[in-house]
Scaffold this motif. Sequence first.
Motif, PDB file in Angstrom:
ATOM      1  N   PHE A  16       0.819  -1.221   0.000  1.00 35.53           N
ATOM      2  CA  PHE A  16       0.000   0.000   0.000  1.00 35.53           C
ATOM      3  C   PHE A  16       0.853   1.271   0.000  1.00 35.53           C
ATOM      4  O   PHE A  16       0.336   2.355   0.253  1.00 35.53           O
ATOM      5  N   LYS A  17       2.141   1.128  -0.277  1.00 35.90           N
ATOM      6  CA  LYS A  17       3.038   2.283  -0.281  1.00 35.90           C
ATOM      7  C   LYS A  17       3.424   2.654  -1.705  1.00 35.90           C
ATOM      8  O   LYS A  17       3.491   1.782  -2.583  1.00 35.90           O
ATOM      9  N   PRO A  18       3.720   3.925  -1.955  1.00 37.02           N
ATOM     10  CA  PRO A  18       4.248   4.308  -3.271  1.00 37.02           C
ATOM     11  C   PRO A  18       5.681   3.812  -3.442  1.00 37.02           C
ATOM     12  O   PRO A  18       6.313   3.327  -2.496  1.00 37.02           O
ATOM     13  N   ARG A  19       6.185   3.958  -4.625  1.00 36.50           N
ATOM     14  CA  ARG A  19       7.486   3.386  -4.975  1.00 36.50           C
ATOM     15  C   ARG A  19       8.597   3.855  -4.048  1.00 36.50           C
ATOM     16  O   ARG A  19       9.437   3.058  -3.616  1.00 36.50           O
ATOM     17  N   GLY A  20       8.630   5.122  -3.710  1.00 41.67           N
ATOM     18  CA  GLY A  20       9.737   5.650  -2.919  1.00 41.67           C
ATOM     19  C   GLY A  20       9.705   5.278  -1.456  1.00 41.67           C
ATOM     20  O   GLY A  20      10.688   5.506  -0.744  1.00 41.67           O
ATOM     21  N   GLU A  21       8.611   4.690  -0.967  1.00 46.31           N
ATOM     22  CA  GLU A  21       8.494   4.380   0.458  1.00 46.31           C
ATOM     23  C   GLU A  21       8.392   2.882   0.744  1.00 46.31           C
ATOM     24  O   GLU A  21       8.114   2.496   1.879  1.00 46.31           O
ATOM     25  N   VAL A  22       8.651   2.074  -0.251  1.00 45.58           N
ATOM     26  CA  VAL A  22       8.453   0.633  -0.078  1.00 45.58           C
ATOM     27  C   VAL A  22       9.358   0.076   1.014  1.00 45.58           C
ATOM     28  O   VAL A  22       8.938  -0.743   1.842  1.00 45.58           O
ATOM     29  N   PHE A  23      10.600   0.518   1.052  1.00 42.69           N
ATOM     30  CA  PHE A  23      11.585  -0.053   1.978  1.00 42.69           C
ATOM     31  C   PHE A  23      11.873   0.853   3.166  1.00 42.69           C
ATOM     32  O   PHE A  23      12.982   0.843   3.703  1.00 42.69           O
ATOM     33  N   ASP A  24      10.882   1.637   3.607  1.00 41.60           N
ATOM     34  CA  ASP A  24      11.112   2.504   4.761  1.00 41.60           C
ATOM     35  C   ASP A  24      10.861   1.799   6.093  1.00 41.60           C
ATOM     36  O   ASP A  24      11.030   2.393   7.158  1.00 41.60           O
ATOM     37  N   ASN A  25      10.449   0.525   6.042  1.00 44.50           N
ATOM     38  CA  ASN A  25      10.267  -0.322   7.229  1.00 44.50           C
ATOM     39  C   ASN A  25       9.180   0.172   8.179  1.00 44.50           C
ATOM     40  O   ASN A  25       9.150  -0.216   9.345  1.00 44.50           O
ATOM     41  N   ARG A  26       8.272   0.996   7.709  1.00 43.87           N
ATOM     42  CA  ARG A  26       7.120   1.379   8.519  1.00 43.87           C
ATOM     43  C   ARG A  26       5.993   0.372   8.303  1.00 43.87           C
ATOM     44  O   ARG A  26       5.616   0.093   7.169  1.00 43.87           O
ATOM     45  N   LEU A  27       5.459  -0.140   9.394  1.00 45.61           N
ATOM     46  CA  LEU A  27       4.336  -1.070   9.264  1.00 45.61           C
ATOM     47  C   LEU A  27       3.044  -0.337   8.937  1.00 45.61           C
ATOM     48  O   LEU A  27       2.131  -0.922   8.372  1.00 45.61           O
ATOM     49  N   ILE A  28       2.956   0.930   9.301  1.00 46.71           N
ATOM     50  CA  ILE A  28       1.812   1.765   8.927  1.00 46.71           C
ATOM     51  C   ILE A  28       2.290   2.735   7.849  1.00 46.71           C
ATOM     52  O   ILE A  28       3.149   3.585   8.102  1.00 46.71           O
ATOM     53  N   PRO A  29       1.797   2.599   6.627  1.00 42.54           N
ATOM     54  CA  PRO A  29       2.307   3.448   5.531  1.00 42.54           C
ATOM     55  C   PRO A  29       2.125   4.926   5.815  1.00 42.54           C
ATOM     56  O   PRO A  29       1.084   5.364   6.317  1.00 42.54           O
ATOM     57  N   GLN A  30       3.174   5.681   5.497  1.00 46.43           N
ATOM     58  CA  GLN A  30       3.071   7.137   5.628  1.00 46.43           C
ATOM     59  C   GLN A  30       2.157   7.703   4.548  1.00 46.43           C
ATOM     60  O   GLN A  30       1.387   8.640   4.790  1.00 46.43           O
ATOM     61  N   THR A  31       2.250   7.147   3.345  1.00 51.88           N
ATOM     62  CA  THR A  31       1.367   7.516   2.235  1.00 51.88           C
ATOM     63  C   THR A  31       0.605   6.267   1.823  1.00 51.88           C
ATOM     64  O   THR A  31       1.173   5.329   1.264  1.00 51.88           O
ATOM     65  N   PHE A  32      -0.682   6.232   2.104  1.00 48.07           N
ATOM     66  CA  PHE A  32      -1.510   5.054   1.836  1.00 48.07           C
ATOM     67  C   PHE A  32      -2.128   5.184   0.449  1.00 48.07           C
ATOM     68  O   PHE A  32      -2.771   6.176   0.134  1.00 48.07           O
ATOM     69  N   THR A  33      -1.898   4.151  -0.408  1.00 54.63           N
ATOM     70  CA  THR A  33      -2.409   4.202  -1.770  1.00 54.63           C
ATOM     71  C   THR A  33      -2.826   2.817  -2.246  1.00 54.63           C
ATOM     72  O   THR A  33      -2.221   1.806  -1.852  1.00 54.63           O
ATOM     73  N   PHE A  34      -3.872   2.782  -3.087  1.00 56.26           N
ATOM     74  CA  PHE A  34      -4.334   1.541  -3.715  1.00 56.26           C
ATOM     75  C   PHE A  34      -3.843   1.433  -5.162  1.00 56.26           C
ATOM     76  O   PHE A  34      -4.250   0.509  -5.874  1.00 56.26           O
ATOM     77  N   ASP A  35      -2.996   2.355  -5.581  1.00 56.53           N
ATOM     78  CA  ASP A  35      -2.563   2.370  -6.983  1.00 56.53           C
ATOM     79  C   ASP A  35      -1.828   1.092  -7.370  1.00 56.53           C
ATOM     80  O   ASP A  35      -1.904   0.648  -8.520  1.00 56.53           O
ATOM     81  N   ASN A  36      -1.095   0.507  -6.430  1.00 57.72           N
ATOM     82  CA  ASN A  36      -0.341  -0.710  -6.750  1.00 57.72           C
ATOM     83  C   ASN A  36      -1.263  -1.860  -7.137  1.00 57.72           C
ATOM     84  O   ASN A  36      -0.948  -2.664  -8.009  1.00 57.72           O
ATOM     85  N   TYR A  37      -2.416  -1.934  -6.488  1.00 56.92           N
ATOM     86  CA  TYR A  37      -3.353  -3.014  -6.776  1.00 56.92           C
ATOM     87  C   TYR A  37      -4.079  -2.801  -8.099  1.00 56.92           C
ATOM     88  O   TYR A  37      -4.678  -3.734  -8.625  1.00 56.92           O
ATOM     89  N   VAL A  38      -4.036  -1.608  -8.604  1.00 55.18           N
ATOM     90  CA  VAL A  38      -4.564  -1.338  -9.943  1.00 55.18           C
ATOM     91  C   VAL A  38      -3.486  -1.575 -10.995  1.00 55.18           C
ATOM     92  O   VAL A  38      -3.725  -2.180 -12.048  1.00 55.18           O
ATOM     93  N   ALA A  39      -2.275  -1.127 -10.677  1.00 50.68           N
ATOM     94  CA  ALA A  39      -1.180  -1.224 -11.654  1.00 50.68           C
ATOM     95  C   ALA A  39      -0.746  -2.659 -11.912  1.00 50.68           C
ATOM     96  O   ALA A  39      -0.355  -3.008 -13.025  1.00 50.68           O
ATOM     97  N   VAL A  40      -0.823  -3.527 -10.881  1.00 54.94           N
ATOM     98  CA  VAL A  40      -0.317  -4.886 -11.056  1.00 54.94           C
ATOM     99  C   VAL A  40      -1.136  -5.653 -12.084  1.00 54.94           C
ATOM    100  O   VAL A  40      -0.597  -6.487 -12.832  1.00 54.94           O
ATOM    101  N   TRP A  41      -2.436  -5.383 -12.191  1.00 58.38           N
ATOM    102  CA  TRP A  41      -3.263  -6.058 -13.193  1.00 58.38           C
ATOM    103  C   TRP A  41      -3.007  -5.514 -14.590  1.00 58.38           C
ATOM    104  O   TRP A  41      -3.264  -6.204 -15.583  1.00 58.38           O
ATOM    105  N   GLN A  42      -2.492  -4.286 -14.668  1.00 62.04           N
ATOM    106  CA  GLN A  42      -2.163  -3.695 -15.967  1.00 62.04           C
ATOM    107  C   GLN A  42      -0.781  -4.118 -16.452  1.00 62.04           C
ATOM    108  O   GLN A  42      -0.554  -4.231 -17.663  1.00 62.04           O
ATOM    109  N   GLU A  43       0.131  -4.351 -15.523  1.00 59.12           N
ATOM    110  CA  GLU A  43       1.506  -4.675 -15.897  1.00 59.12           C
ATOM    111  C   GLU A  43       1.715  -6.160 -16.185  1.00 59.12           C
ATOM    112  O   GLU A  43       2.675  -6.531 -16.857  1.00 59.12           O
ATOM    113  N   ALA A  44       0.843  -7.013 -15.673  1.00 58.69           N
ATOM    114  CA  ALA A  44       1.033  -8.460 -15.841  1.00 58.69           C
ATOM    115  C   ALA A  44      -0.320  -9.144 -15.940  1.00 58.69           C
ATOM    116  O   ALA A  44      -1.288  -8.700 -15.306  1.00 58.69           O
TER     117      ALA A  44
END
Length: 314
Positions: A71-99
């Motif tokens: 649920f994190k954007p690209r730049g915050e994936v590896f920030d090790n926060r269990l609660i995302p600083q920026t919460f987004t559903f874009d990844n769940y939309v993009a994954v169906w478009q990319e593969a």
Amino acid sequence: MTEVGVHLPPAEALAARPVTAGAAAEGAEIERRPPSTRRRRRVGQMVAWIGLTILGVVFIYPFVWLVSASFKPRGEVFDNRLIPQTFTFDNYVAVWQEAPLGLWLINTAIVTVLAATTVTISSAMVAWGFSYFRFRGRGPLFVLVLATMMLPGAVTLIPTFLIWSALGQVGTLTPLWAGNLFGSAFYIFLLRQFFLGLPRDLFDAARIDGASQWGVFWRIALPLSKPILVVVLIFEVQAVWTDLMRALIYLRDSATYTVPRGLKALVDAYGFGGEWHWEIIITASVITTIPMIILFFLAQRKIIDGVASTGLKG
């Protein structure tokens, strides 16, 4: 002459009430224990709960991190926060478009159902033969079947590939499940041991009543063996759903990819040496893990009930 009533104090009245044998035995057991023993038992239980809690956190943390990163954007994936600083559903939309993730899930479901069903039925038939029938050489033949478990997969990798290549099945889903038509030595062993625990008198009575050999197996042995059959199904579903090796060897076109092979393709494209879109890979991993989690929760009670009923059979 006047009748004198006996009045018991409240504590004695409670003690005079009828109690069950189990409660009385448990109370007597507790009373007999010295205070130091009871304290040690409480401390032991507390230590066990703390240890189990720590182990549970250790095992569940990676998946919680994975879900959070999806649920994190690209730049915050590896920030090790269990609660995302920026919460987004874009990844769940993009994954169906990319593969073609939906196609990979369908392919995996087809292979999993076919593989689990065929290996359960074929292994049960072989195990029934070893447990029910008496024939010369049964023991050495069963030992030979078990000996196949000692062979590393790399030993039979090339001969198996040559067989499927000669049959023209390389590049199809067939090699991923058709080998299960011949059973599995491990499952044959499990099922045989369970069949040996079933009362043989039931089968002899069915034969006297006119049931065929196949009828005894299909209508009596298999219904009584539901607990172990469920275990075999679950083991094989998990094994096939996560099988990457055979998918890497036999699959060529992305349209035939299974989930493990598709995730490997995503790692190659967006991970190491690719475009570094790890949020896509992580989100796809979460989506493809959900079916196994659902299966675990659905099958957990069935396994426990199966073990309990098996124990009641003695």
